[in-house]
Design a protein around this motif. Structure first.
Motif, PDB file in Angstrom:
ATOM      1  N   ARG A  34      -9.532  10.111   6.348  1.00  0.00           N
ATOM      2  CA  ARG A  34      -9.732   9.209   7.365  1.00  0.00           C
ATOM      3  C   ARG A  34      -8.446   9.199   8.166  1.00  0.00           C
ATOM      4  NH1 ARG A  34     -11.876   7.758   2.825  1.00  0.00           N
ATOM      5  NH2 ARG A  34     -14.216   7.470   2.562  1.00  0.00           N
ATOM      6  N   THR A  35      -7.185   9.363   7.700  1.00  0.00           N
ATOM      7  CA  THR A  35      -6.174   8.905   8.192  1.00  0.00           C
ATOM      8  C   THR A  35      -5.562  10.180   8.800  1.00  0.00           C
ATOM      9  OG1 THR A  35      -5.886   6.812   6.771  1.00  0.00           O
ATOM     10  CG2 THR A  35      -3.725   7.839   7.699  1.00  0.00           C
ATOM     11  N   GLY A  36      -4.867  10.004  10.092  1.00  0.00           N
ATOM     12  CA  GLY A  36      -4.157  11.179  10.481  1.00  0.00           C
ATOM     13  C   GLY A  36      -2.770  11.327  10.336  1.00  0.00           C
ATOM     14  N   GLY A  49       1.015  -1.150  -0.147  1.00  0.00           N
ATOM     15  CA  GLY A  49       0.041  -0.075  -0.021  1.00  0.00           C
ATOM     16  C   GLY A  49       0.963   1.480   0.092  1.00  0.00           C
ATOM     17  N   LEU A  50       0.515   2.028  -1.025  1.00  0.00           N
ATOM     18  CA  LEU A  50       1.470   3.343  -1.278  1.00  0.00           C
ATOM     19  C   LEU A  50       0.466   4.459  -0.969  1.00  0.00           C
ATOM     20  CD1 LEU A  50       4.173   3.018  -3.603  1.00  0.00           C
ATOM     21  CD2 LEU A  50       4.379   2.971  -1.065  1.00  0.00           C
ATOM     22  N   GLY A  51      -0.252   4.686  -0.121  1.00  0.00           N
ATOM     23  CA  GLY A  51      -1.113   5.832   0.171  1.00  0.00           C
ATOM     24  C   GLY A  51      -0.568   6.879   1.360  1.00  0.00           C
ATOM     25  N   SER A  97      -1.207  -2.079   9.770  1.00  0.00           N
ATOM     26  CA  SER A  97      -1.774  -0.685   9.816  1.00  0.00           C
ATOM     27  C   SER A  97      -3.297  -1.023  10.139  1.00  0.00           C
ATOM     28  CB  SER A  97      -1.796   0.124   8.829  1.00  0.00           C
ATOM     29  OG  SER A  97      -0.340   0.672   8.559  1.00  0.00           O
ATOM     30  N   SER A  98      -3.780  -1.857   9.152  1.00  0.00           N
ATOM     31  CA  SER A  98      -5.273  -2.038   9.421  1.00  0.00           C
ATOM     32  C   SER A  98      -5.779  -3.013  10.643  1.00  0.00           C
ATOM     33  CB  SER A  98      -5.806  -2.757   8.149  1.00  0.00           C
ATOM     34  OG  SER A  98      -5.546  -1.978   7.081  1.00  0.00           O
ATOM     35  N   VAL A  99      -5.369  -2.646  11.590  1.00  0.00           N
ATOM     36  CA  VAL A  99      -5.548  -3.427  13.045  1.00  0.00           C
ATOM     37  C   VAL A  99      -6.724  -3.983  13.184  1.00  0.00           C
ATOM     38  CG1 VAL A  99      -4.570  -3.638  15.155  1.00  0.00           C
ATOM     39  CG2 VAL A  99      -3.755  -1.731  14.016  1.00  0.00           C
ATOM     40  N   GLY A 140       0.030   3.778  15.809  1.00  0.00           N
ATOM     41  CA  GLY A 140      -0.671   4.498  14.844  1.00  0.00           C
ATOM     42  C   GLY A 140      -1.154   5.703  15.123  1.00  0.00           C
ATOM     43  N   ALA A 141      -2.560   6.000  15.087  1.00  0.00           N
ATOM     44  CA  ALA A 141      -3.243   7.428  15.168  1.00  0.00           C
ATOM     45  C   ALA A 141      -3.559   7.716  16.753  1.00  0.00           C
ATOM     46  CB  ALA A 141      -4.444   7.377  14.230  1.00  0.00           C
ATOM     47  N   LEU A 142      -3.051   6.678  17.460  1.00  0.00           N
ATOM     48  CA  LEU A 142      -3.260   6.834  18.930  1.00  0.00           C
ATOM     49  C   LEU A 142      -2.313   7.216  19.648  1.00  0.00           C
ATOM     50  CD1 LEU A 142      -6.231   6.235  20.419  1.00  0.00           C
ATOM     51  CD2 LEU A 142      -5.340   3.982  20.941  1.00  0.00           C
TER      52      LEU A 142
END
Ligand SMILES: NC(=O)C1=CN([C@@H]2O[C@H](COP(=O)(O)OP(=O)(O)OC[C@H]3O[C@@H](n4cnc5c(N)ncnc54)[C@H](O)[C@@H]3O)[C@@H](O)[C@H]2O)C=CC1
Ligand SMILES: O=C([O-])CC(=O)C(=O)O
Length: 267
Positions: A243-245, A9-11, A92-94, A119-121
């Protein structure tokens, strides 16, 4: 010793992490990436100092460390081969891990490791420490701009038009397992919190659609014998994927650095 890295994934997450690795991180070398559109991926890495190979998802498992940064729908295509090959798998997609805990059993057998970034947390070090003792409750409140929630299966299933929300509204309340199933692209943080603490059934999640905020805001509350934790992170949504921080790729990078660094901070 240098460990090789591959990224699926390269987003918003994958491309930032790939760029940072290409700039140079001691002990790590990016060798392969994967994306839905291979030509675009090749163009994205063309200017790299050492362009990685653009490969199919299963071939990522050639690297020592396999980073998953793709939609939850293809999680197993990245995780499966990496774990079968005994690699260090960094998801990442936990949320996609919660219904697939057999992968942890499989990793035990192959010698693979599954290393979940914060991650974002924030604060998973403290949550893990609390969970070494008695914990009464763990809750997370996630508050997002409505457009950051668009496309979640739970909204479709319940006929909720999140873009029509004009005041802060609770759109989901339940456990982390159901939250991850209903919002696979939105509450990976709740899944990571559940794994760090008392599990997906006992971790309580509240999701707010809030037209008054511009950030993805997560507040964790933990009641434990050793401590009470209250922590909030306010993430700036990334341009590539709101959606992603923006903290998320940085957290993945910090996690990767921790896999080889001599000095490691935090549990
Ligand atoms: N753990 C955490 O705290 C967070 C996790 N996430 C999750 O991380 C994952 C990635 O997020 P983003 O980078 O924002 O996503 P994104 O949508 O920006 O990028 C996804 C990438 O996956 C690639 N992809 C899609 N299908 C593919 C396929 N079949 N084969 C190969 N590549 C494929 C796309 O080409 C794209 O490069 C998502 O599941 C997201 O929910 C996001 C934010 C925080
Ligand atoms: O806030 C973010 O950056 C993303 C998020 O909640 C998640 O995917 O869990």
């Amino acid at each position: 010793m240098t460990l090789t890295v591959a990224i699926g994934g390269l987003g918003a997450i994958g491309l930032d992490v790939a760029r940072a690795l290409d700039r140079g991180v001691d002990g790590l070398r990016l060798i392969a990436v994967s994306a839905r559109d291979k030509d675009r991926a090749r163009a994205n890495v063309a200017g790299f100092a050492a362009p990685p190979a653009v490969v199919d998802l299963p071939e990522l498992a050639q690297a020592d460390i396999v980073v998953e940064a793709a939609p939850a729908a293809v999680f197993e295509q990245i995780a499966g081969p990496a774990i079968a090959a005994g690699r260090i798998f960094v998801p990442s997609s936990v949320g996609a891990l919660l219904p697939r805990m057999h992968l942890v059993e499989q990793a035990r057998a192959t010698g693979a490791r599954i290393v979940v970034p914060t991650g974002a947390l924030l604060g998973l070090d403290a949550v893990r420490a609390c969970a070494e003792g008695a914990v009464d409750s763990v809750t997370i409140e996630s508050r997002k701009p409505p457009k950051g929630l668009v496309g979640a299966p739970y909204l479709d299933q319940h006929g909720i038009d999140v873009l029509a929300v004009t005041a802060p509204t609770v759109i989901f309340e339940g456990n982390a397992f159901d939250a991850a199933a209903g919002f696979p692209a939105n509450v990976n943080v709740a899944a990571a919190l559940a794994l760090a603490g008392i599990g997906p059934q006992r971790t309580t999640v509240q999701i707010w659609a809030d037209p008054g905020v511009t950030r993805n805001i997560h507040t964790i509350r933990v009641e434990a014998a050793a401590a009470r934790l209250t922590m909030t992170v306010e993430n700036v949504p990334s341009e590539a994927n709101p959606r992603t921080g923006k903290l998320t790729p940085l957290s993945v990078l910090a996690c990767l650095r921790g896999l080889t660094s001599t000095l490691k901070i935090g549990s």
